[in-house]
Design a protein around this motif. Structure first.
Motif, short mmCIF file in Angstrom:
data_model
loop_
_atom_site.label_atom_id
_atom_site.label_comp_id
_atom_site.label_asym_id
_atom_site.label_seq_id
_atom_site.Cartn_x
_atom_site.Cartn_y
_atom_site.Cartn_z
N MET A 122 19.67 -0.02 -3.72
CA MET A 122 18.37 0.45 -3.23
C MET A 122 17.37 0.50 -4.39
N PRO A 123 16.10 0.10 -4.14
CA PRO A 123 15.08 0.19 -5.19
C PRO A 123 14.70 1.64 -5.45
N ARG A 124 14.05 1.86 -6.56
CA ARG A 124 13.54 3.19 -6.88
C ARG A 124 12.49 3.59 -5.85
N ASP A 125 12.38 4.92 -5.58
CA ASP A 125 11.27 5.36 -4.76
C ASP A 125 10.10 5.66 -5.69
N LEU A 126 8.99 6.11 -5.12
CA LEU A 126 7.78 6.29 -5.92
C LEU A 126 7.97 7.29 -7.05
N SER A 127 8.81 8.28 -6.83
CA SER A 127 8.99 9.31 -7.86
C SER A 127 9.86 8.85 -9.02
N GLN A 128 10.44 7.65 -8.91
CA GLN A 128 11.37 7.18 -9.95
C GLN A 128 10.90 5.89 -10.62
N LEU A 129 9.62 5.60 -10.54
CA LEU A 129 9.10 4.40 -11.16
C LEU A 129 9.27 4.45 -12.68
N ARG A 130 9.36 3.29 -13.29
CA ARG A 130 9.46 3.22 -14.76
C ARG A 130 8.25 3.90 -15.40
N ILE A 131 7.07 3.57 -14.93
CA ILE A 131 5.84 4.27 -15.26
C ILE A 131 5.06 4.44 -13.97
N PRO A 132 4.23 5.47 -13.85
CA PRO A 132 3.55 5.76 -12.58
C PRO A 132 2.37 4.83 -12.30
N VAL A 133 2.69 3.58 -12.05
CA VAL A 133 1.66 2.55 -11.85
C VAL A 133 1.91 1.81 -10.55
N ILE A 134 0.85 1.61 -9.78
CA ILE A 134 0.86 0.73 -8.63
C ILE A 134 -0.04 -0.45 -8.97
N GLN A 135 0.54 -1.64 -8.98
CA GLN A 135 -0.24 -2.86 -9.19
C GLN A 135 -1.10 -3.06 -7.94
N ALA A 136 -2.39 -2.92 -8.09
CA ALA A 136 -3.28 -2.88 -6.94
C ALA A 136 -3.37 -4.24 -6.24
N PRO A 137 -3.51 -4.23 -4.92
CA PRO A 137 -3.65 -5.49 -4.18
C PRO A 137 -5.04 -6.09 -4.40
N MET A 138 -5.08 -7.37 -4.72
CA MET A 138 -6.35 -8.03 -5.00
C MET A 138 -6.51 -9.26 -4.12
N PHE A 139 -7.65 -9.37 -3.48
CA PHE A 139 -7.91 -10.47 -2.57
C PHE A 139 -7.83 -11.80 -3.30
N LEU A 140 -6.96 -12.67 -2.83
CA LEU A 140 -6.72 -14.02 -3.34
C LEU A 140 -6.05 -14.07 -4.71
N GLN A 141 -5.72 -12.92 -5.29
CA GLN A 141 -5.08 -12.92 -6.61
C GLN A 141 -3.64 -12.44 -6.56
N SER A 142 -3.32 -11.57 -5.61
CA SER A 142 -1.97 -11.00 -5.52
C SER A 142 -1.14 -11.77 -4.50
N GLY A 143 -0.06 -12.37 -4.97
CA GLY A 143 0.85 -13.10 -4.08
C GLY A 143 2.28 -12.70 -4.36
N PRO A 144 3.22 -13.41 -3.77
CA PRO A 144 4.64 -13.05 -3.94
C PRO A 144 5.09 -13.00 -5.39
N GLU A 145 4.63 -13.94 -6.22
CA GLU A 145 5.06 -13.95 -7.62
C GLU A 145 4.65 -12.67 -8.34
N MET A 146 3.41 -12.22 -8.12
CA MET A 146 2.95 -10.99 -8.74
C MET A 146 3.72 -9.78 -8.22
N VAL A 147 3.92 -9.72 -6.92
CA VAL A 147 4.64 -8.59 -6.32
C VAL A 147 6.07 -8.53 -6.85
N ILE A 148 6.75 -9.65 -6.84
CA ILE A 148 8.15 -9.68 -7.29
C ILE A 148 8.25 -9.29 -8.76
N ALA A 149 7.39 -9.85 -9.60
CA ALA A 149 7.44 -9.53 -11.03
C ALA A 149 7.12 -8.06 -11.28
N SER A 150 6.18 -7.50 -10.55
CA SER A 150 5.83 -6.09 -10.71
C SER A 150 6.99 -5.19 -10.31
N CYS A 151 7.58 -5.48 -9.15
CA CYS A 151 8.72 -4.68 -8.69
C CYS A 151 9.88 -4.76 -9.68
#
Length: 304
Positions: A1-30
């Motif tokens: 199971m992945p970490r929940d929000l309280s167990q992130l490495r650092i308390p950061v959410i990579q914000a969703p950006m129109f036309l810039q955020s895709g699967p590669e960014m999401v996967i790498a961030s997670c």
């Protein structure tokens, strides 16, 4: 199971950006231990969206991974919003972030499988409405944020919202370093919302010229206007000029139309958004390396 929000490495959410955020960014961030997000409308069709979700769910979910999130535009002009919501439910999105509309229609659906709904809000009035609707958290988009932006300073925004909301708060607007992440926490937020810093990453869908413009820009190069989308947003001055706009004399606000915006690819290729945090961005990195840097900066700030 992945970490929940309280167990992130650092308390950061990579914000969703129109036309810039895709699967590669999401996967790498997670995989780097933070929350990876994307707007559902970045996938041009529901079929493509399902393909993206299949890729994301297959590539994430490890013990050290952060959870992924879908950003759902709830404005009535987004005619796909209920189809996209159904896919979020099908793939059990750990977090759904609503924007440009009430989160109410998403809450019961996402709660049905244990997911959370955060609402992206630009002022205290919308924050109060989201709380009344029953959200699990608030994303406070303060002045200086890239894309659709608020007009209230982050310090004032968090303080005011904390008077009536004790749940999770995510603060966005001009945060580009681990020091900024720590500052958001000291202020009273639980997490930092970072978008512009992720434009200048290898996994971003931005074209090389866009990434380089972010690296070369300063806060003075950011222009706030509602001319393109009908909602106040921050844009890179040089891209406005290149597209034929006069930054000192922008036209009056457009009508909000999510469907038209997502279909008008040329406009969005030519005019590029960024937040005031560009002045602290000086290189283009793989996301894994960026998170290593943010982690070191954050921990140094915590110890200092």
């Amino acid at each position: 199971m992945p970490r929940d929000l309280s167990q992130l490495r650092i308390p950061v959410i990579q914000a969703p950006m129109f036309l810039q955020s895709g699967p590669e960014m999401v996967i790498a961030s997670c995989r780097a231990g933070i929350v990876g997000t994307f707007p559902s409308v970045n996938a041009r069709t529901t079929e493509e969206l399902e393909s993206w979700l299949q890729r994301i769910t297959a590539a994430t979910g490890g013990e050290q991974d952060g959870p992924w999130a879908m950003n759902l535009m709830m404005h009535r002009s987004n005619t796909r919003r209920f189809e996209d919501l159904a896919l979020a439910v099908k793939y059990r999105a750990p977090l759904v972030i609503s924007a440009l509309g009430s989160p109410k229609e998403a809450i019961d659906e996402v709660h049905s499988y244990g997911g959370k709904v955060f609402a992206d809000v630009i002022d205290t009035r919308f924050a109060a409405k989201a709380v009344e609707a029953g959200v699990d958290g608030l994303v406070l988009v303060a002045a200086g944020a890239g894309g659709h932006t608020g007009q209230q300073a982050g310090f004032a925004f968090v303080e005011e919202v904390r008077q009536f909301w004790q749940g999770d708060i995510v603060l966005g607007g001009g945060i580009s370093s681990g020091r900024g992440v720590r500052a958001a926490q000291v202020l009273g937020a639980n997490y930092a919302y970072m978008g512009t810093r992720f434009i200048a990453t290898e996994e971003s869908m931005a074209v090389p010229e866009y990434k380089q413009m972010v690296v070369e820009a300063s806060g003075a190069d950011i222009i706030c206007s509602d001319a393109l989308t009908g909602v106040k947003a921050n844009w890179l001055r040089a891209s406005l000029v290149a597209a034929g706009y006069d930054p000192a004399n922008m036209p009056s606000g457009a009508t909000i139309d999510i469907a038209a915006s997502t279909s008008d690819a040329k406009r969005w290729r030519d005019v590029w958004s960024a937040g005031q945090g560009v002045g602290a961005i000086h290189d283009i990195l793989p996301i894994a390396e960026l998170i290593d840097r943010l982690d070191a900066e954050y921990r140094a700030a915590c110890e200092g």
